[in-house]
Scaffold this motif. Structure first.
Motif, PDB file in Angstrom:
ATOM      1  N   CYS A   1      -4.471  -2.288  -4.768  1.00 29.53           N
ATOM      2  CA  CYS A   1      -3.180  -2.584  -4.136  1.00 29.53           C
ATOM      3  C   CYS A   1      -2.927  -4.086  -3.985  1.00 29.53           C
ATOM      4  O   CYS A   1      -1.785  -4.546  -4.114  1.00 29.53           O
ATOM      5  CB  CYS A   1      -3.104  -1.922  -2.761  1.00 29.53           C
ATOM      6  SG  CYS A   1      -3.153  -0.115  -2.803  1.00 29.53           S
TER       7      CYS A   1
ATOM      8  N   TYR B   1       0.849  -1.191   0.000  1.00 25.62           N
ATOM      9  CA  TYR B   1       0.000   0.000   0.000  1.00 25.62           C
ATOM     10  C   TYR B   1       0.888   1.245   0.000  1.00 25.62           C
ATOM     11  O   TYR B   1       1.653   1.458   0.946  1.00 25.62           O
ATOM     12  CB  TYR B   1      -0.903   0.024   1.233  1.00 25.62           C
ATOM     13  CG  TYR B   1      -2.052  -0.959   1.164  1.00 25.62           C
ATOM     14  CD1 TYR B   1      -3.298  -0.580   0.682  1.00 25.62           C
ATOM     15  CD2 TYR B   1      -1.887  -2.270   1.592  1.00 25.62           C
ATOM     16  CE1 TYR B   1      -4.358  -1.481   0.612  1.00 25.62           C
ATOM     17  CE2 TYR B   1      -2.934  -3.183   1.528  1.00 25.62           C
ATOM     18  CZ  TYR B   1      -4.159  -2.779   1.043  1.00 25.62           C
ATOM     19  OH  TYR B   1      -5.204  -3.682   0.987  1.00 25.62           O
TER      20      TYR B   1
ATOM     21  N   SER C   1      -0.505   4.955   3.891  1.00 28.57           N
ATOM     22  CA  SER C   1      -0.744   4.248   5.144  1.00 28.57           C
ATOM     23  C   SER C   1      -1.492   5.100   6.165  1.00 28.57           C
ATOM     24  O   SER C   1      -1.558   4.734   7.340  1.00 28.57           O
ATOM     25  CB  SER C   1       0.585   3.783   5.749  1.00 28.57           C
ATOM     26  OG  SER C   1       1.447   4.887   5.994  1.00 28.57           O
TER      27      SER C   1
ATOM     28  N   TYR D   1      -9.759   0.658  -3.616  1.00 31.73           N
ATOM     29  CA  TYR D   1      -8.344   0.939  -3.334  1.00 31.73           C
ATOM     30  C   TYR D   1      -7.645  -0.330  -2.845  1.00 31.73           C
ATOM     31  O   TYR D   1      -6.498  -0.610  -3.230  1.00 31.73           O
ATOM     32  CB  TYR D   1      -8.222   2.046  -2.292  1.00 31.73           C
ATOM     33  CG  TYR D   1      -6.800   2.344  -1.880  1.00 31.73           C
ATOM     34  CD1 TYR D   1      -5.885   2.880  -2.779  1.00 31.73           C
ATOM     35  CD2 TYR D   1      -6.370   2.086  -0.583  1.00 31.73           C
ATOM     36  CE1 TYR D   1      -4.579   3.145  -2.408  1.00 31.73           C
ATOM     37  CE2 TYR D   1      -5.067   2.350  -0.196  1.00 31.73           C
ATOM     38  CZ  TYR D   1      -4.169   2.878  -1.109  1.00 31.73           C
ATOM     39  OH  TYR D   1      -2.874   3.139  -0.742  1.00 31.73           O
TER      40      TYR D   1
ATOM     41  N   LEU E   1      -8.735  -2.576   5.794  1.00 32.80           N
ATOM     42  CA  LEU E   1      -7.937  -1.376   5.539  1.00 32.80           C
ATOM     43  C   LEU E   1      -7.852  -0.512   6.789  1.00 32.80           C
ATOM     44  O   LEU E   1      -6.770  -0.016   7.154  1.00 32.80           O
ATOM     45  CB  LEU E   1      -8.558  -0.587   4.388  1.00 32.80           C
ATOM     46  CG  LEU E   1      -7.809   0.650   3.912  1.00 32.80           C
ATOM     47  CD1 LEU E   1      -6.459   0.280   3.321  1.00 32.80           C
ATOM     48  CD2 LEU E   1      -8.651   1.404   2.868  1.00 32.80           C
TER      49      LEU E   1
END
Length: 404
Positions: A154, A128, A131, A150, A270
Motif C-alpha cells: 500500500c 489502504y 481499514s 501489506y 498498521l
C-alpha cells in the motif's frame, strides 16, 4: 486509511496533542498572516487549556509567534469544550486599528495531527483499501503475505526509508535517555530513573535482567519526551516509550537484524493506524487507553511478528495489549506527561511482551476480535467523564492544583 507516517511523527515532546499539534497550528496561521497584521490573539479551549501549561502549549505557540515581533496574547478557556474535539485553539490577527483581519479555528486531534475548520488539511491521501484488522488478517492468510508486506504493497518501497529514519530517532531517544540523569522539568521535581534501572538490571540474572532493561528503555524515551527532547509518536508523545522500549530490547538482546525491526515497525504502525481510523488515539477524546493502550497493542504485535507469529497470533497479541487497558483514564498530575504517564509506558512495554508470549502459546483463535475491541474502546472513551480525559481535574490529578 492513511499512511502509517501519520502514526510515526518525529518531533519534540512533551505532548503530541498539546505541544506538537499547537506548534503546527501556529505555523499554519503564520503562513497566512497578513502583512498588515499588528497583533495576534490565541485562545485555548477545553483540555488544551486545562493542562496546557504543564504540556508547554504556550511555549510551543510562543516559539512560533515570538520571532515575528508582533505582540500576542494567549487566553485560556478550560471550561469551554467545542463540539468537534476537546483540544481546540483559535487564532485571530488584528490590524493597527483593532479590526479583525483573519481567524482560524484548529483542532489538535491526537498524534500531532491537526484539523483546521473549513479547510481540507489532510496532507496524505487514503492509501489502504482495508481499514479493519480482520479484513487485513484474512487477506494476509489468503495470500500468504505478512502484515508488513501489506504495508509495503500500500505504501510503496519508499516506506522503508521513512521507517529507517523513525527507528534511528527511536534508538537515539533511548540512548540519550539512558545517558541522562537529573531532574525533569516542572513542579513535581521528579528525577530521571532510566539510568538507574539500566544499571540495576545489568546486575540481575537473565529473566529479571530482561524485564529491567525493558523498563529502562521505555523510561529513557519517556524521560526524553518529558524534557522536551526529540521522540517519535507511537502513536502519541504520551505513549512514545512503549514501542521503542520493546523493540530496542529485542534488537539488543536477540541481535535481530534491523530490517526485521523495520518490518515490525510497519506491522505496529498498521495496528495503530486501524485504531486511529476507527476510534481515536487522543487522550483528550478517549482517555489513556487510546494512547498507552494502543501503544501496547502496537508493541505486542511487533514483538509477535519478530518471534514468528502467524497473522492470527499477531492480531491476538494486539488485541490483548489493548484489551487489558480498556477504560484507562488520562489524568496527568499537574498537567505534565510524567505521573502516571512515564511509569505506565514502562509497565505497558512489559505487558506487550507478555501479550506476545501468551499469544505465541495459542493457535491464534480467540473470541473477541481486535476490531470489536477497538469499537468498544471508542464507546468506553466517549462514556468516560471529561474529568478523566486529559483535563488534569480528576482521578490521580484531582488533589494537585496547577493554575494556568
Amino acid at each position: 486509511m492513511k499512511s502509517i507516517k501519520e502514526i510515526y511523527r518525529i518531533g519534540l515532546g512533551p505532548s503530541s496533542s498539546h505541544t506538537m499539534g499547537p506548534r503546527e497550528a501556529a505555523l499554519r496561521f503564520l503562513s497566512r498572516l497578513s502583512p498588515s497584521a499588528s497583533s495576534v490573539q490565541v485562545t485555548l479551549y477545553g483540555s488544551l487549556a486545562a493542562t496546557g501549561k504543564g504540556h508547554m502549549t504556550d511555549v510551543a505557540i510562543e516559539s512560533v509567534l515570538r520571532p515575528t515581533g508582533l505582540p500576542f496574547e494567549i487566553l485560556w478557556e478550560p471550561e469551554i469544550f467545542l463540539p468537534y474535539h476537546p483540544n481546540a485553539l483559535r487564532f485571530k490577527s488584528f490590524s493597527q486599528s483593532g479590526d479583525l483581519l483573519d481567524e482560524m479555528l484548529v483542532y489538535s486531534i491526537g498524534g500531532g495531527a491537526i484539523k483546521i475548520e473549513g479547510e481540507e488539511t489532510d496532507d496524505l491521501p487514503d492509501i489502504y483499501p482495508m481499514s479493519h484488522m480482520t479484513d487485513i488478517m484474512h487477506y494476509c492468510e489468503n495470500t500468504g503475505k505478512s502484515y508488513w508486506e501489506y504495508v509495503e504493497e500500500c505504501e510503496g518501497p519508499e516506506i522503508w526509508d521513512y521507517l529507517a529514519t523513525v527507528w534511528a530517532a527511536m534508538k537515539n531517544a533511548v540512548e540519550r535517555g539512558l545517558a541522562s540523569e537529573g531532574r525533569l522539568p516542572g513542579p513535581l521535581n521528579l528525577s530521571r530513573k532510566a539510568a538507574q534501572y539500566y544499571i540495576k538490571a545489568e546486575a540481575y540474572r537473565e529473566n529479571m535482567k530482561s524485564r529491567g532493561l525493558t523498563f529502562a528503555y521505555a523510561l529513557a524515551v519517556c524521560e526524553e519526551n518529558a524534557s522536551g527532547g526529540e521522540i517519535v509518536t507511537a502513536p502519541t508523545c504520551g505513549s512514545c516509550g512503549v514501542v521503542p522500549g520493546v523493540l530496542y530490547h529485542i534488537w539488543k538482546s536477540r541481535d535481530v537484524p534491523e530490517r526485521r525491526i523495520l518490518r515490525a515497525l510497519a506491522t505496529a504502525g498498521l495496528v495503530g493506524n486501524v485504531v486511529k481510523e476507527n476510534a481515536s488515539i487522543s487522550g483528550a477524546e478517549v482517555g489513556c487507553q487510546g494512547e498507552v493502550g494502543v501503544a501496547c497493542a502496537m508493541a505486542a504485535a511487533a514483538a509477535n511478528q519478530i518471534f514468528g507469529g502467524s497473522p492470527s497470533q499477531i492480531e491476538y497479541a494486539a488485541e490483548m495489549g489493548l484489551e487489558h487497558h480498556l477504560g484507562m483514564t488520562c489524568d496527568p498530575v499537574c498537567g505534565l506527561v510524567q505521573i502516571p504517564c512515564i511509569e505506565r509506558n514502562a509497565y505497558a512495554a512489559a505487558r506487550a511482551l507478555d501479550a506476545n508470549i501468551y499469544s505465541a502459546f495459542s493457535d491464534g483463535v480467540h473470541r473477541v476480535s481486535f476490531d470489536k475491541l477497538v469499537h468498544v474502546m471508542k464507546e468506553t472513551g466517549h462514556d468516560l467523564p471529561s474529568l478523566y480525559k486529559e483535563t488534569g481535574a480528576g482521578g490521580l490529578a484531582k488533589d494537585f492544583n496547577f493554575s494556568v
